[in-house]
Design an enzyme around this catalytic site. Structure first.
Site, mmCIF file in Angstrom:
data_model
loop_
_atom_site.group_PDB
_atom_site.id
_atom_site.type_symbol
_atom_site.label_atom_id
_atom_site.label_comp_id
_atom_site.label_asym_id
_atom_site.label_seq_id
_atom_site.Cartn_x
_atom_site.Cartn_y
_atom_site.Cartn_z
ATOM 1 N N HIS A 145 -9.745 1.388 4.115
ATOM 2 C CA HIS A 145 -8.530 1.557 4.908
ATOM 3 C C HIS A 145 -8.826 2.487 6.083
ATOM 4 O O HIS A 145 -9.605 3.437 5.944
ATOM 5 C CB HIS A 145 -7.399 2.122 4.037
ATOM 6 N N SER A 156 2.665 -2.273 10.395
ATOM 7 C CA SER A 156 4.102 -2.384 10.640
ATOM 8 C C SER A 156 4.685 -3.754 10.279
ATOM 9 O O SER A 156 5.593 -4.236 10.955
ATOM 10 C CB SER A 156 4.432 -2.007 12.084
ATOM 11 N N GLU A 160 -6.244 -4.843 10.070
ATOM 12 C CA GLU A 160 -5.183 -3.874 10.368
ATOM 13 C C GLU A 160 -5.530 -3.118 11.652
ATOM 14 O O GLU A 160 -6.306 -2.150 11.619
ATOM 15 C CB GLU A 160 -5.061 -2.853 9.232
ATOM 16 N N GLU A 217 -7.266 4.859 7.303
ATOM 17 C CA GLU A 217 -7.008 6.283 7.033
ATOM 18 C C GLU A 217 -8.192 6.910 6.308
ATOM 19 O O GLU A 217 -8.513 8.086 6.530
ATOM 20 C CB GLU A 217 -5.708 6.427 6.227
ATOM 21 N N ASN A 266 0.874 -1.177 0.000
ATOM 22 C CA ASN A 266 0.000 0.000 0.000
ATOM 23 C C ASN A 266 0.909 1.224 0.000
ATOM 24 O O ASN A 266 1.449 1.606 1.036
ATOM 25 C CB ASN A 266 -0.892 -0.031 1.250
ATOM 26 N N GLY A 321 1.783 2.199 10.867
ATOM 27 C CA GLY A 321 2.761 3.283 10.774
ATOM 28 C C GLY A 321 3.372 3.661 12.107
ATOM 29 O O GLY A 321 4.029 4.684 12.224
ATOM 30 N N LYS A 371 0.124 4.240 -0.443
ATOM 31 C CA LYS A 371 -0.537 5.440 0.093
ATOM 32 C C LYS A 371 -0.201 6.645 -0.795
ATOM 33 O O LYS A 371 -0.072 6.493 -2.009
ATOM 34 C CB LYS A 371 -0.153 5.664 1.562
HETATM 35 P P1 PGA Z 1 2.279 0.237 7.758
HETATM 36 O O1 PGA Z 1 0.872 0.476 7.036
HETATM 37 O O2 PGA Z 1 2.833 -1.064 7.189
HETATM 38 O O3 PGA Z 1 3.117 1.431 7.408
HETATM 39 O O4 PGA Z 1 2.005 0.100 9.218
HETATM 40 C C1 PGA Z 1 0.003 -0.582 6.769
HETATM 41 C C2 PGA Z 1 -1.239 -0.057 6.100
HETATM 42 O O5 PGA Z 1 -1.693 1.026 6.472
HETATM 43 O O6 PGA Z 1 -1.801 -0.702 5.189
#
Ligand code: PGA
Length: 254
Positions: free
Chosen positions: A97, A215, A169, A99, A9, A175, A11
């Site tokens: 997601h 992560s 997730e 976000e 991803n 993150g 982003k």
């Molecule tokens: P991350 O993000 O691996 O940076 O924690 C995962 C995601 O948001 O899909």
């Protein structure tokens, strides 16, 4: 055997030259995938066509969108429809997601519409679910995730839900560098599978891929992916680093 998937991803990161360079690094490794393995790059909209050209020829490599509209077409400035994605041969879309839920106020009900749109267009939704830290601390994660599944997916028929990939997730692990332990991931993935089995039966549940996200990195991928109910990962930060994501692909169970 259900599919084992390494999904990147990206982003809102990378310029077009950087995106090409990253794919050069990863695809240049020529990792050949087995029948049950897939690698998916969820890239920013402007790069879909170009990235898709690069993955299209490769067996079990795909380029995905990070979002889609809940509407079919019309006066929705700035939106991208599933028909548009279909017309450029994009076969997967990330939906829900955290976000998008948090910053763009996407609700379970709206996400149900997006899931319907994707399935109607023959595009695989990678449906994200997962709880915030306060819910985890109160041990309410199972109920929280069950409600997300109920309100966004459980209106589907068994044939339709069989086409969905789920990404669990936990928001507290996205993150933050704080990964769920492989045992925490396994426990909730098993719960999600049981929940699906309760609604659709064991056979349907057994065939659905449930990815872990939050992560994931080269250093923890093998441990996470070797859990029986963890079918790969949805990877943010580490997917932007060529050798990290390459190692994550290699961590997919054979
Ligand atoms: P991350 O993000 O691996 O940076 O924690 C995962 C995601 O948001 O899909």
């Amino acid at each position: 055997m259900r599919k084992k998937i390494a999904a990147a991803n990206w982003k809102m990161n990378l310029t077009l030259p950087q995106a090409h360079q990253l794919l050069d690094e990863i695809l240049g490794q020529n990792i050949s995938l087995e029948k049950h393995q897939e690698v998916i790059f969820a890239v920013p909209f402007p790069y879909l066509t170009e990235m898709n050209k690069r993955t299209f020829e490769l067996k079990n490599y795909y380029t995905a969108a990070q979002n889609c509209s809940d509407k079919k077409s019309g006066a929705y400035t700035g939106e991208t429809s599933v028909e548009m994605l279909q017309s450029i041969h994009v076969a997967h879309v990330v939906i829900g997601h955290s976000e998008r839920r948090e910053y763009y106020h996407e609700t379970n009900e709206l996400l149900a519409q997006k899931v319907n749109m994707a399935i109607g267009a023959g595009i695989t939704p990678i449906f994200c679910c997962g709880e915030p830290l306060s819910i985890r601390e109160a041990e309410g994660q199972n109920e929280f995730v069950a409600k997300q599944l109920l309100e966004s997916l459980y209106h589907l028929t068994a044939d339709e839900i069989a086409k969905v990939v789920i990404a669990y997730e936990p928001i507290w692990a996205i993150g933050t560098g704080k990964t769920a332990s492989s045992q925490q991931a396994q426990t909730i993935h098993a719960f999600i599978r049981e929940n699906i089995a309760g609604k659709y039966g064991a056979e349907v549940a057994d065939n659905i891929s449930i990815l872990y996200g939050g992560s994931v990195k080269a250093a923890n991928a093998v441990d996470l992916f070797s859990q029986p109910d963890v079918d790969g990962g949805l990877v943010g930060g580490a997917s932007l680093v060529g050798n990290e994501f390459t190692a994550i692909i290699k961590a997919l169970p054979a």
